[in-house]
Design an enzyme around this catalytic site. Structure first.
Site, short mmCIF file in Angstrom:
data_model
loop_
_atom_site.label_atom_id
_atom_site.label_comp_id
_atom_site.label_asym_id
_atom_site.label_seq_id
_atom_site.Cartn_x
_atom_site.Cartn_y
_atom_site.Cartn_z
N ALA A 10 0.87 -1.18 0.00
CA ALA A 10 0.00 0.00 0.00
C ALA A 10 0.91 1.24 0.00
O ALA A 10 2.13 1.13 -0.13
CB ALA A 10 -0.92 -0.03 1.23
N ALA A 13 4.83 2.49 2.47
CA ALA A 13 5.47 1.30 3.06
C ALA A 13 6.98 1.33 2.86
O ALA A 13 7.67 0.38 3.22
CB ALA A 13 4.88 0.03 2.45
N ASP A 87 10.62 2.01 -10.25
CA ASP A 87 9.72 2.55 -9.23
C ASP A 87 8.38 2.88 -9.89
O ASP A 87 8.30 3.09 -11.10
CB ASP A 87 10.33 3.81 -8.62
CG ASP A 87 9.73 4.16 -7.26
OD1 ASP A 87 9.17 3.25 -6.61
OD2 ASP A 87 9.83 5.33 -6.85
N GLU A 88 7.32 2.93 -9.10
CA GLU A 88 5.97 3.24 -9.61
C GLU A 88 5.57 2.28 -10.73
O GLU A 88 4.96 2.67 -11.73
CB GLU A 88 5.88 4.69 -10.08
CG GLU A 88 6.30 5.73 -9.07
CD GLU A 88 5.36 5.83 -7.87
OE1 GLU A 88 4.29 5.22 -7.91
OE2 GLU A 88 5.73 6.52 -6.90
N HIS A 185 -11.27 -1.12 7.84
CA HIS A 185 -11.45 0.33 7.98
C HIS A 185 -11.59 1.03 6.63
O HIS A 185 -12.16 2.12 6.56
CB HIS A 185 -10.33 0.93 8.84
CG HIS A 185 -10.48 0.58 10.28
ND1 HIS A 185 -9.49 -0.03 11.02
CD2 HIS A 185 -11.55 0.73 11.13
CE1 HIS A 185 -9.94 -0.23 12.26
NE2 HIS A 185 -11.18 0.21 12.34
#
Length: 205
Positions: A10, A13, A87-88, A185
């Site tokens: 998520a 992190a 990354d991403e 949640h």
């Protein structure tokens, strides 16, 4: 034998921190790394990967039209590459994930991809979908919800801080737009229409 790795989690992190540490570990041993990041995400400035704890590294940019195998092969022929880090990676296309698997299989270069598994609706990103399907190694990087459980979902907040799960899949933002929470949640915040109310309720339980 080189392998294709997918490190997923998520938000918040430490994915970028982990990527930068991996790149540093290779470089410390005299090995050359190439770092890519998504052109679409320029929160910390274009052409670099930055972590929330202040580390950064120059990075090549990819967009939906990038031919990653051709780019990496051409650069590898000029000077040997020992590891590619992305990354991403949730923003990769299906074809680009396939091309990264070709970097591993044809060029014998390990590829380490870091990114989100699911979006704010709980749906897989395209890049993540095919990395989950085709990677040799899957590694979950864990972060926690405000309640202490593992956070596996991402809430998107509007300007007033209210959670919602409709609209464009990609809206670039940091902590003020997205919050990582557990599944329980995530559902409760959307039902109530307020993350703050859920957090308050939890504090008094």
């Amino acid at each position: 034998m080189a392998q294709l790795y997918f490190y997923y989690s998520a938000m918040n992190a430490g994915k970028s921190t982990a990527l930068l540490q991996s790149s540093y570990n290779y470089q410390e041993r005299g090995m050359r790394t190439v770092v890519y990041t998504a052109e679409i995400d320029d929160r910390f400035g274009a052409g670099k990967v930055s972590s929330r704890i202040g580390l950064s590294s120059p990075a090549k940019l990819f967009n939906q039209n990038s031919s990653l195998f051709a780019e990496i092969r051409a650069e590898h022929e000029q000077q040997a590459i020992h590891c590619v880090l992305v990354d991403e990676c949730q923003f990769l296309t299906r074809q680009q994930v396939y091309e990264l698997s070709e970097v591993v299989d044809q060029l014998d270069i390990p590829v380490l991809c870091y990114g989100l598994r699911t979006d704010f609706r709980g749906e897989l990103f395209i890049g993540s979908q095919y990395l989950l399907a085709w990677s040799d190694k899957l590694v979950e990087l864990k972060t926690i919800c405000f309640c202490g459980r593992k956070a596996s979902m991402v809430l998107r907040l509007d300007q007033a801080g209210r959670p919602y799960n409709e609209g464009e899949q990609v809206v670039i933002g940091g902590n003020e737009r997205y919050v990582s929470v557990c599944r329980k949640h995530y559902k409760e915040a959307l039902e109530v229409g307020s993350l703050t109310a859920i957090q308050e309720r939890h504090r008094h339980d």
